[in-house]
Design a protein around this motif. Structure first.
Motif, PDB file in Angstrom:
ATOM      1  N   ALA A   1      23.785  38.601  19.537  1.00 16.81           N
ATOM      2  CA  ALA A   1      22.763  39.509  20.082  1.00 16.81           C
ATOM      3  C   ALA A   1      22.367  39.085  21.498  1.00 16.81           C
ATOM      4  N   MET A   2      22.242  37.786  21.730  1.00 11.88           N
ATOM      5  CA  MET A   2      21.870  37.316  23.075  1.00 11.88           C
ATOM      6  C   MET A   2      22.974  37.655  24.082  1.00 11.88           C
ATOM      7  N   LYS A   3      24.205  37.532  23.635  1.00  8.85           N
ATOM      8  CA  LYS A   3      25.346  37.856  24.509  1.00  8.85           C
ATOM      9  C   LYS A   3      25.300  39.345  24.854  1.00  8.85           C
ATOM     10  N   ASN A   4      25.001  40.175  23.845  1.00  8.85           N
ATOM     11  CA  ASN A   4      24.908  41.625  24.072  1.00  8.85           C
ATOM     12  C   ASN A   4      23.814  41.987  25.052  1.00  8.85           C
ATOM     13  N   ILE A   5      22.707  41.252  24.978  1.00 12.49           N
ATOM     14  CA  ILE A   5      21.579  41.527  25.873  1.00 12.49           C
ATOM     15  C   ILE A   5      21.948  41.193  27.321  1.00 12.49           C
ATOM     16  N   GLY A   6      22.876  40.241  27.500  1.00 13.11           N
ATOM     17  CA  GLY A   6      23.278  39.914  28.869  1.00 13.11           C
ATOM     18  C   GLY A   6      23.315  38.431  29.188  1.00 13.11           C
ATOM     19  N   VAL A   7      22.890  37.581  28.229  1.00 11.04           N
ATOM     20  CA  VAL A   7      22.942  36.132  28.476  1.00 11.04           C
ATOM     21  C   VAL A   7      24.416  35.729  28.606  1.00 11.04           C
ATOM     22  N   ASN A   8      24.747  34.961  29.659  1.00 12.75           N
ATOM     23  CA  ASN A   8      26.151  34.565  29.826  1.00 12.75           C
ATOM     24  C   ASN A   8      26.354  33.061  29.929  1.00 12.75           C
ATOM     25  N   ARG A   9      25.268  32.311  29.695  1.00 14.35           N
ATOM     26  CA  ARG A   9      25.390  30.842  29.696  1.00 14.35           C
ATOM     27  C   ARG A   9      24.440  30.309  28.632  1.00 14.35           C
ATOM     28  N   ILE A  10      24.979  29.484  27.742  1.00 17.64           N
ATOM     29  CA  ILE A  10      24.135  28.987  26.665  1.00 17.64           C
ATOM     30  C   ILE A  10      24.069  27.459  26.764  1.00 17.64           C
ATOM     31  N   SER A  11      22.864  26.922  26.518  1.00 16.99           N
ATOM     32  CA  SER A  11      22.661  25.482  26.709  1.00 16.99           C
ATOM     33  C   SER A  11      22.055  24.879  25.443  1.00 16.99           C
ATOM     34  N   PHE A  12      22.840  24.017  24.783  1.00 14.97           N
ATOM     35  CA  PHE A  12      22.394  23.449  23.509  1.00 14.97           C
ATOM     36  C   PHE A  12      21.772  22.070  23.685  1.00 14.97           C
ATOM     37  N   GLY A  13      20.634  21.873  23.063  1.00  9.86           N
ATOM     38  CA  GLY A  13      20.037  20.543  23.011  1.00  9.86           C
ATOM     39  C   GLY A  13      20.650  19.801  21.839  1.00  9.86           C
ATOM     40  N   ALA A  14      21.684  19.015  22.109  1.00  8.68           N
ATOM     41  CA  ALA A  14      22.319  18.247  21.035  1.00  8.68           C
ATOM     42  C   ALA A  14      21.653  16.877  20.950  1.00  8.68           C
ATOM     43  N   GLN A  15      21.448  16.256  22.070  1.00 17.52           N
ATOM     44  CA  GLN A  15      20.809  14.927  22.256  1.00 17.52           C
ATOM     45  C   GLN A  15      21.679  13.777  21.783  1.00 17.52           C
ATOM     46  N   SER A  16      22.322  13.907  20.625  1.00 17.36           N
ATOM     47  CA  SER A  16      23.198  12.843  20.136  1.00 17.36           C
ATOM     48  C   SER A  16      24.078  13.405  19.031  1.00 17.36           C
ATOM     49  N   PHE A  17      25.175  12.675  18.738  1.00 19.64           N
ATOM     50  CA  PHE A  17      26.028  13.037  17.603  1.00 19.64           C
ATOM     51  C   PHE A  17      25.769  12.117  16.423  1.00 19.64           C
ATOM     52  N   HIS A  18      24.934  11.113  16.639  1.00 19.08           N
ATOM     53  CA  HIS A  18      24.756  10.053  15.642  1.00 19.08           C
ATOM     54  C   HIS A  18      23.562  10.342  14.737  1.00 19.08           C
ATOM     55  N   SER A  19      23.782  10.331  13.417  1.00 24.30           N
ATOM     56  CA  SER A  19      22.722  10.787  12.523  1.00 24.30           C
ATOM     57  C   SER A  19      21.448   9.939  12.628  1.00 24.30           C
ATOM     58  N   GLU A  20      21.602   8.612  12.739  1.00 26.84           N
ATOM     59  CA  GLU A  20      20.405   7.758  12.816  1.00 26.84           C
ATOM     60  C   GLU A  20      19.662   7.973  14.133  1.00 26.84           C
ATOM     61  N   LYS A  21      20.444   8.123  15.219  1.00 25.64           N
ATOM     62  CA  LYS A  21      19.806   8.339  16.532  1.00 25.64           C
ATOM     63  C   LYS A  21      19.082   9.691  16.553  1.00 25.64           C
ATOM     64  N   LEU A  22      19.694  10.691  15.911  1.00 29.98           N
ATOM     65  CA  LEU A  22      19.062  12.007  15.839  1.00 29.98           C
ATOM     66  C   LEU A  22      17.723  11.924  15.103  1.00 29.98           C
ATOM     67  N   LYS A  23      17.713  11.155  14.012  1.00 31.71           N
ATOM     68  CA  LYS A  23      16.464  10.991  13.245  1.00 31.71           C
ATOM     69  C   LYS A  23      15.436  10.260  14.077  1.00 31.71           C
ATOM     70  N   PHE A  24      15.889   9.213  14.747  1.00 27.32           N
ATOM     71  CA  PHE A  24      15.011   8.403  15.594  1.00 27.32           C
ATOM     72  C   PHE A  24      14.359   9.275  16.682  1.00 27.32           C
ATOM     73  N   LEU A  25      15.143  10.251  17.219  1.00 26.69           N
ATOM     74  CA  LEU A  25      14.618  11.138  18.270  1.00 26.69           C
ATOM     75  C   LEU A  25      13.715  12.231  17.698  1.00 26.69           C
ATOM     76  N   GLY A  26      13.762  12.382  16.366  1.00 24.25           N
ATOM     77  CA  GLY A  26      12.939  13.409  15.718  1.00 24.25           C
ATOM     78  C   GLY A  26      13.614  14.768  15.694  1.00 24.25           C
ATOM     79  N   ARG A  27      14.965  14.767  15.745  1.00 25.36           N
ATOM     80  CA  ARG A  27      15.685  16.045  15.732  1.00 25.36           C
ATOM     81  C   ARG A  27      15.890  16.522  14.294  1.00 25.36           C
ATOM     82  N   ILE A  28      16.003  17.854  14.151  1.00 29.53           N
ATOM     83  CA  ILE A  28      16.140  18.371  12.786  1.00 29.53           C
ATOM     84  C   ILE A  28      17.550  18.919  12.519  1.00 29.53           C
ATOM     85  N   HIS A  29      18.490  18.609  13.413  1.00 30.84           N
ATOM     86  CA  HIS A  29      19.871  19.042  13.152  1.00 30.84           C
ATOM     87  C   HIS A  29      20.768  17.816  12.950  1.00 30.84           C
ATOM     88  N   ASP A  30      21.986  18.075  12.463  1.00 30.75           N
ATOM     89  CA  ASP A  30      22.954  16.982  12.344  1.00 30.75           C
ATOM     90  C   ASP A  30      24.194  17.319  13.175  1.00 30.75           C
TER      91      ASP A  30
END
Ligand code: SAM
Ligand code: SF4
Length: 353
Positions: A104-133
């Protein structure tokens, strides 16, 4: 002209983050209504003509936790003002950017997407307070391609207390895996911000310049081009035009709670809390920047990036210092500009002026 829109809502609060990020509760509709008033007002105030907006950046907060119908509403206003080839970026979190949201965002006209990954490491992600893996990062990248995005950025954070050489090698290994899927990388050295969970405890930051150097060198080795201290692109076309405009000191309009705008020598700040913003979205506090402030900003931003510093913006004494740095091979002079090629010493150089 350049345009920034802030979406101040998040699903949870990360431990390091000082950006305005609130629970959306039932404010979503009233926020977007206020935002549309804000946008309309500022388009008129700055006499923006059709096709004049070269870059638009929707940042957060977490834009991906908001239903796309709200963006449709905003884009109806903005659409005529966007240049035909405008760069339109939107930030997203890996856990909330679903395939449908991305399409839907692409359809609206967005042409660049920026993901906040922060890390690939599960413990570091938890330490940063992220809710994804890690899996969600890979899925989000895959889905972005399915949705038709070809310009994709990933944010990482390093120099946390968990970052040693082994951790950074783990991040690099994963970066190598996903490299075909991204065109840009932002690798941020952790800043301890006041009023965040990290500010309450000591030693959450490693402060290891050697690891910083190692990480940057390895990112470059992977084939990325460093064009600012924290920003890397796979090729010159994938550099973020919006951020480059900030570093060049260009004017931009900022709408939405906590958005900042800049015009000539003035910086514009919105009301500080959500309720006051919703009541009076066009209000701005104005900060006047002195010629010294502008000069210092030009030095810091120019030396931290490929933008460089303009000879004509320097005083005689500053020009003499810059020429000395050229003699010492710390700067290069080309077409009226001084360029720094070692961003790791950029702040040191700026302070020398
Ligand atoms: C404006 S934030 C919002 C991005 C998005 N909400 C997310 O978290 O995925 C953009 C980026 O700034 C970086 N960032 C935020 N706070 C930081 C801090 N204290 N130190 C270093 N980087 C930070 C993170 O990498 C984040 O992805
Ligand atoms: S880092 Fe992103 S998701 Fe986390 S609190 Fe900040 S803006 Fe929200």
């Amino acid at each position: 002209m350049h345009f920034y829109i802030h979406i101040p809502f998040c699903e949870s609060k990360c431990h390091y983050c000082a950006f305005t990020s609130l629970k959306k509760e039932n404010y979503e509709k009233s926020y977007f209504k206020a935002l549309s008033r804000d946008i309309n007002f500022h388009l008129k105030k700055f006499k923006i003509h059709h096709n004049q907006i070269k870059t638009l950046f929707i940042g957060g907060g977490t834009p991906s936790c908001i239903h796309t119908s709200n963006y449709e509403y905003i884009f109806e206003i903005l659409h005529p003002y966007l240049a035909k080839n405008a760069e339109i970026s939107c930030e997203a979190n890996p856990n909330s950017a679903t395939l449908n949201w991305l399409k839907a965002m692409k359809n609206i006209g967005v042409n660049r997407i920026s993901f906040g990954a922060q890390s690939f490491h599960s413990e570091k992600l938890k330490f940063l307070g992220r809710i994804h893996d890690q899996k969600m990062i890979f899925k989000a990248l895959e889905n972005s391609h399915k949705a038709g995005f070809t310009n994709i950025n990933l944010d990482l954070i390093y120099d946390t207390k968990m970052d040693d050489k082994k951790m950074l090698e783990f991040e690099l290994l994963n970066l190598k895996k996903i490299k075909p899927l991204i065109t840009h990388l932002s690798a941020y050295n952790l800043t301890i911000e006041s009023k965040t969970a990290f500010a309450k405890k000591e030693h959450f930051k490693k402060n290891a310049p050697n690891l910083m150097k190692f990480f940057i060198q390895e990112i470059i080795q992977l084939g990325f081009f460093q064009y600012e201290i924290s920003n890397f692109s796979k090729n010159k076309n994938s550099m973020c035009k919006h951020n480059l405009s900030y570093w060049k000191g260009k004017d931009y309009i900022g709408c939405g709670l906590s958005a900042v705008g800049f015009h000539k020598n003035q910086r514009f700040y919105t009301a500080k809390n959500l309720k006051s913003y919703i009541e009076n979205p066009t209000f701005r506090n104005i900060e006047k920047l002195s010629p010294q402030d502008l000069n210092l900003e030009h030095l810091f931003l120019g030396l931290r990036s490929i933008v460089g510093i303009e000879e004509k913006k320097l005083s005689l004494a500053q020009k003499q210092k810059a020429d000395l740095l050229v003699k010492e091979k710390k700067l290069e002079f080309k077409k009226g500009k001084y360029h720094n090629h070692n961003f790791l010493i950029s702040d040191e150089l700026a302070l020398y002026f």
